[in-house]
Design a protein around this motif. Structure first.
Motif, PDB file in Angstrom:
ATOM      1  N   ALA A  95       3.890 -12.168  13.567  1.00  0.00           N
ATOM      2  CA  ALA A  95       2.601 -12.588  12.394  1.00  0.00           C
ATOM      3  C   ALA A  95       2.704 -11.496  11.480  1.00  0.00           C
ATOM      4  CB  ALA A  95       1.198 -12.407  13.221  1.00  0.00           C
ATOM      5  N   GLN A  96       2.705 -10.235  11.730  1.00  0.00           N
ATOM      6  CA  GLN A  96       2.643  -9.367  10.577  1.00  0.00           C
ATOM      7  C   GLN A  96       3.867  -9.629   9.554  1.00  0.00           C
ATOM      8  OE1 GLN A  96       0.562  -6.501   9.760  1.00  0.00           O
ATOM      9  NE2 GLN A  96       1.818  -6.321   8.090  1.00  0.00           N
ATOM     10  N   ARG A  97       5.015  -9.743   9.908  1.00  0.00           N
ATOM     11  CA  ARG A  97       6.182 -10.150   9.299  1.00  0.00           C
ATOM     12  C   ARG A  97       5.842 -11.499   8.431  1.00  0.00           C
ATOM     13  NH1 ARG A  97       9.464  -9.069  13.768  1.00  0.00           N
ATOM     14  NH2 ARG A  97      10.357  -6.720  13.822  1.00  0.00           N
ATOM     15  N   LEU A  98       5.195 -12.368   9.073  1.00  0.00           N
ATOM     16  CA  LEU A  98       5.237 -13.554   8.245  1.00  0.00           C
ATOM     17  C   LEU A  98       3.980 -13.207   7.133  1.00  0.00           C
ATOM     18  CD1 LEU A  98       5.102 -16.246  11.421  1.00  0.00           C
ATOM     19  CD2 LEU A  98       6.759 -16.012   9.297  1.00  0.00           C
ATOM     20  N   ASN A  99       2.983 -12.367   7.489  1.00  0.00           N
ATOM     21  CA  ASN A  99       1.823 -12.139   6.843  1.00  0.00           C
ATOM     22  C   ASN A  99       2.635 -11.407   5.392  1.00  0.00           C
ATOM     23  OD1 ASN A  99      -1.075 -11.939   6.035  1.00  0.00           O
ATOM     24  ND2 ASN A  99      -0.444  -9.864   5.787  1.00  0.00           N
ATOM     25  N   ASP A 100       3.333 -10.390   5.786  1.00  0.00           N
ATOM     26  CA  ASP A 100       3.760  -9.827   4.695  1.00  0.00           C
ATOM     27  C   ASP A 100       4.990 -10.510   3.649  1.00  0.00           C
ATOM     28  OD1 ASP A 100       2.752  -7.585   5.729  1.00  0.00           O
ATOM     29  OD2 ASP A 100       4.349  -6.801   6.788  1.00  0.00           O
ATOM     30  N   THR A 101       5.521 -11.416   4.414  1.00  0.00           N
ATOM     31  CA  THR A 101       6.467 -12.298   3.616  1.00  0.00           C
ATOM     32  C   THR A 101       5.600 -13.144   2.590  1.00  0.00           C
ATOM     33  OG1 THR A 101       7.961 -12.515   5.405  1.00  0.00           O
ATOM     34  CG2 THR A 101       8.143 -14.197   3.766  1.00  0.00           C
ATOM     35  N   PHE A 102       4.477 -13.768   3.049  1.00  0.00           N
ATOM     36  CA  PHE A 102       3.707 -14.515   2.137  1.00  0.00           C
ATOM     37  C   PHE A 102       3.010 -13.771   1.192  1.00  0.00           C
ATOM     38  CE2 PHE A 102      -0.245 -16.708   1.157  1.00  0.00           C
ATOM     39  CZ  PHE A 102       0.207 -18.037   1.152  1.00  0.00           C
ATOM     40  N   GLU A 103       2.579 -12.546   1.518  1.00  0.00           N
ATOM     41  CA  GLU A 103       1.507 -11.849   0.474  1.00  0.00           C
ATOM     42  C   GLU A 103       2.431 -11.102  -0.403  1.00  0.00           C
ATOM     43  OE1 GLU A 103      -1.583 -12.021   0.130  1.00  0.00           O
ATOM     44  OE2 GLU A 103      -2.083 -13.263   1.660  1.00  0.00           O
ATOM     45  N   VAL A 104       3.518 -10.551   0.085  1.00  0.00           N
ATOM     46  CA  VAL A 104       4.404  -9.771  -0.843  1.00  0.00           C
ATOM     47  C   VAL A 104       5.610 -10.405  -1.529  1.00  0.00           C
ATOM     48  CG1 VAL A 104       5.574  -7.282  -0.764  1.00  0.00           C
ATOM     49  CG2 VAL A 104       3.701  -7.715   0.699  1.00  0.00           C
ATOM     50  N   SER A 105       5.765 -11.635  -1.299  1.00  0.00           N
ATOM     51  CA  SER A 105       6.783 -12.391  -1.509  1.00  0.00           C
ATOM     52  C   SER A 105       6.967 -12.582  -3.160  1.00  0.00           C
ATOM     53  CB  SER A 105       6.595 -14.106  -1.224  1.00  0.00           C
ATOM     54  OG  SER A 105       7.668 -14.786  -1.827  1.00  0.00           O
ATOM     55  N   ALA A 106       8.069 -12.338  -3.851  1.00  0.00           N
ATOM     56  CA  ALA A 106       8.333 -12.419  -5.059  1.00  0.00           C
ATOM     57  C   ALA A 106       8.245 -13.871  -5.833  1.00  0.00           C
ATOM     58  CB  ALA A 106       9.623 -11.877  -5.540  1.00  0.00           C
ATOM     59  N   VAL A 107       7.710 -14.822  -4.962  1.00  0.00           N
ATOM     60  CA  VAL A 107       7.710 -16.018  -5.649  1.00  0.00           C
ATOM     61  C   VAL A 107       6.121 -16.449  -5.004  1.00  0.00           C
ATOM     62  CG1 VAL A 107      10.122 -17.006  -5.368  1.00  0.00           C
ATOM     63  CG2 VAL A 107       8.454 -17.452  -3.377  1.00  0.00           C
ATOM     64  N   GLY A 108       5.592 -17.406  -5.757  1.00  0.00           N
ATOM     65  CA  GLY A 108       4.202 -17.880  -5.691  1.00  0.00           C
ATOM     66  C   GLY A 108       4.267 -18.836  -4.294  1.00  0.00           C
TER      67      GLY A 108
END
Length: 670
Positions: free
Chosen positions: A176-189
């Motif tokens: 869940a942490q990785r998914l949250n980080d992927t969502f929030e810190v992603s370089a794309v919208g």
């Protein structure tokens, strides 16, 4: 990103971060506010639930099991006599505690030790392993052992499942942490949205992409920042996705940034369904492709300009695959050269190459492929049943071993230039013949004019001598000669003398222009020193300061150079006669960037406005009452310089002297 089509007063709560979710690993103060502590039984239970026997060494677990077992046996003997029942009660508790602390092996170790202690100390005969009733003892011990195996095994199984549960919980938390980080810190919208358009989550990159804050974005409609030209396509694809016609779609569209600029994005929308197939929510991914669009636009502009250049220059660009021997023109430039096709094989090109040029083309191409020389040639191709000239250049791409794998080149139609060159060669040949004929005619006329001038000057001397002789005889016979007659005779004699000097000048000019020019090393410094000494000897009463730079050398005809210097120095001497401190200099200087000799004085000088007459024969810039002369000297200087192919220049001002520069070699061609 999915475009929200509904207004929402507030943003729905984000999914809590996994680290903040209450669970097995949550701290004791998670419930009840700051300072709250759970009751001790609850805390003890959590400790037991989180206990991991495998973190402790086996010897320690067995030692703890032994201590607990002996303590339980002592407690049993202390609480009740040996004859009372329930001999295994306290030992069962010790085995359970040993299993909780040390796992299955520690629990079974406690069971076995407890059975030995009980049978030794609480079974008659006491303190021996003998039994009054072996059958009873066997069944009692067997039942206790089976009971303990079940209890200890259940405890071990519970611990094992608890460990598995903790590992699964940790894995879920990290995922869940990785998914949250992927969502929030992603370089794309990125965004999640309910089917009805309500937002679930929107990440920061998307907000930054269009320049709005999260709160501002929720108060807008997607139509407000979607380019009007892209809105219809987006809505149609979204409706098809919701109807189930497609699972996802991807398009390029434009957003209107808050600042007003256009932002190109790659939008991908996917529909997530529930287990029963019903639509659940939408996932949208938005990537900024404005830079890519700018590059594409620049490439299109460059290609358009390249095509225009091809058309204007009559040029085609091409590439060749050396393995397949295939030639391909780029950007449709084969049309510019009227080639039969955009793609040609090597044999097709050879077939339309002029037979006389083909060996040269093959030889040059082979050498260029090997890297021995550049490929830059001109040859003829047959286009529409006529041969046309082309200039072809190519460069080669090579692999790591240095072998050519591809050629990139340009071909330019030079037929018009070749035709012009042919016409120029023909015209040059005609002009050379005409120039030769005109030169011969001019040379003949010049020679005839020189001969005529020489003959006229020579033949005029005889009548002048007769006139001057008879005038002298009349003067000598003074009888009957009046004063007026004597004055007339003096004028006749002066005029005949003047005419003789003019004839001498003509002869001198004629002699300068005649004969062959013989170049030899000449020391101008020595020659100038000698000539100035001779001039000084003719007028010893004059005080003239002269300066001659040493080492002035030239390759020229010595007699002509002496005549040149004699005329220039004579003029400098003559026109500085009325200067109190006369000065004459012969130096090396520069004339229009060319090494030149310079003769200068500080005499009377002349007006440069009348310099056009300076080098013409018999033209003078001073009156006869100022300075005597015929106007032949500078004309002679000019002819000598011209015969040597040099340059001549004068500079002066009235009362400020004069400077004459001259060279005796043709100027270098740049």
């Amino acid at each position: 990103m999915l475009d929200d089509r509904a207004h929402h007063p507030t943003m729905p709560p984000r999914t809590p971060h996994p680290d903040s979710m209450p669970g097995i690993d949550a701290p004791a103060t998670d419930f009840g506010g700051p300072g709250y502590r759970r009751p001790w039984p609850v805390r003890l239970g959590r400790v037991l639930m989180q206990w991991r026997p495998d973190k402790h060494p086996l010897w320690l677990r067995l030692l703890v099991a032994l201590v607990l077992t002996l303590l339980a046996a002592w407690l049993r003997m202390a609480l009740a006599p040996a004859e009372s029942g329930g001999r295994f009660i306290t030992l069962s508790l010790a085995a359970a505690l040993s299993a909780l602390y040390g796992g299955f092996r520690a629990g079974m170790f406690s069971t076995v030790v407890g059975m030995l202690v009980i049978n030794y100390a609480l079974v008659k005969p006491y303190f021996s392993l003998a039994f009054d009733d072996p059958a009873e003892a066997f069944w009692l011990n067997l039942w206790h052992l089976i009971t303990q195996v079940v209890v200890v095994g259940a405890i071990a199984l519970m611990q094992r499942q608890n460990r598995a549960l903790r590992r699964a919980t940790e894995l879920v938390r990290r995922t869940a942490q990785r998914l949250n980080d992927t969502f929030e810190v992603s370089a794309v919208g990125m965004a999640h949205s309910h089917i009805d358009g309500r937002w679930i989550r929107v990440n920061r990159t998307y907000c930054e992409l269009i320049g709005y804050t999260e709160a501002e974005l929720l108060q807008t409609r997607f139509e407000d920042f979607t380019h009007p030209d892209d809105l219809a396509v987006d809505l149609e694809l979204l409706q098809r996705t919701l109807r189930g016609d497609i699972d996802h779609y991807s398009i390029e569209k434009r957003y209107l940034h808050r600042s007003g600029r256009v932002v190109w994005v790659q939008l991908t929308v996917a529909l997530v369904r529930q287990s029963d197939g019903a639509p659940d929510y939408l996932i949208a991914v938005v990537q900024d492709i404005s830079h890519i669009k700018s590059v594409e636009q620049a490439l299109r502009t460059t290609e358009r300009l390249l095509n225009q250049s091809h058309v204007m220059a009559g040029m085609a660009s091409w590439q060749a695959d050396l393995r397949s021997r295939r030639f391909l023109t780029l950007s449709g430039s084969h049309v510019v050269l009227d080639l039969p096709a955009a793609e040609l094989q090597a044999e097709e090109l050879r077939a339309i190459t002029h037979p006389d040029d083909l060996p040269m083309v093959d030889r040059t191409w082979a050498a260029a492929v090997k890297g021995l020389l550049p490929y830059n040639i001109e040859y003829r191709l047959r286009i529409r049943d006529e041969y046309r000239w082309f200039s072809v250049r190519a460069e080669f791409e090579r692999d790591a071993a240095g072998h050519a794998i591809r050629a990139l080149g340009v071909t330019l139609d030079i037929t018009a230039r070749k035709q012009a060159e042919l016409e120029i060669r023909q015209l040059n040949a005609t002009l050379e013949e005409r120039i030769r004929e005109r030169t011969q005619a001019l040379q003949a006329a010049y020679d005839e004019l020189e001969s005529y001038s020489y003959a006229v000057a020579h033949d005029l001397r005889s009548p002048l001598r007769i006139i001057n002789g008879f005038a002298s005889a009349v003067v000598e016979d003074e009888d009957g000669l009046t004063a007026a007659g004597r004055q007339h005779l003096d004028r006749i004699m002066l005029a005949s003398k003047k005419m003789g000097e003019l004839i001498d000048g003509l002869l001198k000019l004629s002699q300068v222009s005649r004969g062959e020019l013989l170049r030899q090393p000449v020391n101008l410094s020595d020659m100038a020193q000698r000539l100035l000494c001779e001039l000084s000897a003719t007028e010893p009463e004059r005080l003239v300061h002269w300066e001659v730079e040493p080492g002035l050398q030239a390759l020229a005809d010595p007699p002509l150079v002496e005549a040149l210097l004699q005329n220039l120095l004579h003029n400098a001497w003559k026109y500085s006669a009325r200067t109190p401190q006369a000065r004459i200099r012969v130096t090396l200087d520069s004339l229009d960037g060319v090494r030149a000799f310079c003769v200068s004085d500080n005499g009377a000088g002349f007006d440069m406005g009348r310099a056009a007459k300076l080098f013409q024969p018999f033209q003078r810039l001073h009156g006869p009452n100022e300075f005597v002369g015929l106007g032949i000297g500078l004309a002679t200087v000019r002819r000598i310089v011209v015969r040597h192919g040099g340059l001549l220049k004068a500079e002066s001002a009235p009362g400020q002297g004069a400077k004459f520069w001259f060279t005796l070699q043709p100027p270098l061609q740049r």
